[in-house]
Design an enzyme around this catalytic site. Structure first.
Site, PDB file in Angstrom:
ATOM      1  CD  GLN A 179     -11.882  -8.093  12.633  1.00  0.00           C
ATOM      2  OE1 GLN A 179     -13.196  -8.075  12.860  1.00  0.00           O
ATOM      3  NE2 GLN A 179     -11.060  -7.527  13.431  1.00  0.00           N
ATOM      4  CB  CYS A 325      -4.036  -3.582  16.234  1.00  0.00           C
ATOM      5  SG  CYS A 325      -5.759  -4.260  16.750  1.00  0.00           S
TER       6      CYS A 325
HETATM    7  N1  PLP Z   1      -6.062 -10.365  14.173  1.00  0.00           N
HETATM    8  C1  PLP Z   1      -6.975  -9.926  13.586  1.00  0.00           C
HETATM    9  C2  PLP Z   1      -7.613  -9.820  11.981  1.00  0.00           C
HETATM   10  C3  PLP Z   1      -7.747  -8.781  14.305  1.00  0.00           C
HETATM   11  O1  PLP Z   1      -8.347  -7.939  13.490  1.00  0.00           O
HETATM   12  C4  PLP Z   1      -6.766  -8.402  15.385  1.00  0.00           C
HETATM   13  C5  PLP Z   1      -7.547  -7.213  16.241  1.00  0.00           C
HETATM   14  O2  PLP Z   1      -8.083  -6.149  15.509  1.00  0.00           O
HETATM   15  C6  PLP Z   1      -5.930  -9.092  16.009  1.00  0.00           C
HETATM   16  C7  PLP Z   1      -5.598 -10.308  15.259  1.00  0.00           C
HETATM   17  C8  PLP Z   1      -5.640  -9.003  17.403  1.00  0.00           C
HETATM   18  O3  PLP Z   1      -6.461  -9.280  18.509  1.00  0.00           O
HETATM   19  P1  PLP Z   1      -6.442  -8.863  19.782  1.00  0.00           P
HETATM   20  O4  PLP Z   1      -7.058  -7.396  19.752  1.00  0.00           O
HETATM   21  O5  PLP Z   1      -7.391  -9.764  20.801  1.00  0.00           O
HETATM   22  O6  PLP Z   1      -5.150  -8.844  20.288  1.00  0.00           O
END
Ligand code: PLP
Length: 388
Positions: A179, A325
């Site tokens: 982020q 997510c």
């Molecule tokens: N880490 C953080 C702090 C996130 O906000 C996110 C996704 O929202 C992720 C990891 C995962 O990233 P990705 O969507 O590229 O798998």
């Protein structure tokens, strides 16, 4: 207004990707001209991504995104500890980590690793002196996120990594910068971290691609074995157009960092001020000072956040109750809980995360619609509490 979930592709990024989608389909491992052309493009992207975080390009390993990068850092380092017969089986993580870190740590418990949680204060910031007390001779790995996805708080990573490495330079320090990247300046040497995760689709690049920075002097084991791509750290034919788009997005993010930071911060402050002064029964969650320039997380007392999101969506405004997510899991925010909010406050909290494409008119419209929707939801509530 849900740019922490994902961002639109920048036009220049699309243009950079197009030749690789249309014509340049070579496999970067091939020795012929078509292969060499895409290999060169990947090397160029690696340099661009490295520059965004002050790394050397040999320290950048492309992955499928933030989730894989976090998995690779934690599982890959624990596997290294296991193989070298190291007895340091304690992992320290903060209570407000993203699910990718929380779930990966839980998985590692199966292999005898023990998880210690570092608390945050009511502003969502970890306390370095509490952190120091958690370190001991059993600590092998520390993972504290640079910036939180729900409340946008920025953690004192360089201070924490210094405490860690002063205690024992062999302890591996990972940070999830998914982020923070592209929004605040990042220099891996200043942060003194051993690994750092970034994701392309949070910085106006394509989805399904990200990177893990691994400090040159540190060793971790790969999770995916095969043809030895990515210096054997991540086998598999490369996601060429994804990587090319990510590289361009990283280059643009670095070039416009200051301009975008100023624009987002003034938009964020405008929106916070307008919501708090126009709608009673509201409060800002998370630190105001140590905060991402685009994060606005607000509690609206007397309403249900999920219902509010649906109503806003009907008016064309996209917000979120937290982590996109983890919405499949339908659980309430572990971040707000860790900050000490009660059930009513947590269920009435939503996140707006601004992007560089959001205009002042959109912010005004959001507050106008919010005022109407909140009044209506409160009116229909059986409790009929009046908020001042
Ligand atoms: N880490 C953080 C702090 C996130 O906000 C996110 C996704 O929202 C992720 C990891 C995962 O990233 P990705 O969507 O590229 O798998």
């Amino acid at each position: 207004m849900d740019n922490a979930a994902s961002t639109p592709l920048n036009k220049a990024v699309i243009n950079e990707m197009l030749p690789f989608i249309k014509n340049d389909y070579g496999n970067p491992s091939s020795v012929h001209e078509k292969g060499r052309k895409v290999k060169l493009a990947i090397q160029n992207s690696r340099k661009r991504v490295a520059r965004l975080i002050g790394a050397n390009s040999s320290e950048i390993f492309f992955t499928s995104g933030g989730t894989e990068s976090n998995n690779l850092a934690l599982k890959g380092f624990c596997e290294y500890l296991r193989e070298t017969n190291e007895q340091r089986k304690q992992i320290i993580i903060s209570t407000i980590e993203h699910d990718t870190i929380l779930e990966t740590s839980t998985f590692l418990k199966k292999y005898g690793f023990d998880i210690k949680f570092l608390d945050v204060d009511s502003h969502g910031i970890v306390e370095p002196s509490c952190f120091k007390n958690l370190l001991n001779e059993k600590t092998g790995l520390v993972s504290i996120m640079l910036a939180n996805n729900e409340v946008g708080t920025i953690q004192p990573i360089s201070e924490l990594s210094k405490i860690t490495h002063d205690f024992d330079k062999n302890i591996f320090f990972h940070t999830d910068a998914v982020q923070g990247a592209g929004k605040i300046p990042i220099d891996v040497r200043d942060l003194d971290v051993d690994s750092l995760s970034i994701s392309s689709h949070k910085i106006y690049g394509p989805k399904g691609v990200g990177a893990l920075y691994i400090k040159k002097s540190r060793k971790i084991h790969p999770l995916i074995h095969g043809g030895g791509q990515e210096s054997s750290m991540r086998s598999g034919t490369e996601n060429v157009y994804g990587i090319v788009g990510f590289g361009k997005a990283a280059e643009i993010s670095l070039k416009n960092l200051k301009k975008n930071f100023d624009y987002l911060r003034s938009s964020r402050d405008y929106l916070i001020k307008k919501i708090l002064s126009n709608i009673p029964g509201t409060s800002l969650n998370g630190s105001y000072e140590a905060r991402l320039p685009n994060n606005v997380n607000i509690t609206f007392l007397g309403v249900n956040g999920e219902e509010l999101i649906v109503k806003l969506d009907e008016h064309g405004i996209e917000a979120s109750t937290g982590s996109a997510c983890s919405t499949n899991k339908q659980k309430s925010s572990h971040v707000l809980k860790a900050m000490g909010l009660d059930y009513e406050e947590i269920s009435g909290s939503i996140r707006f995360s601004l992007g560089i494409q959001n205009t002042k008119e959109e912010l005004d419209k959001t507050v106008e619609i919010l005022s109407l929707v909140i009044a209506d939801l409160r009116d229909r509530s059986p409790f009929k509490i009046k908020y001042q």
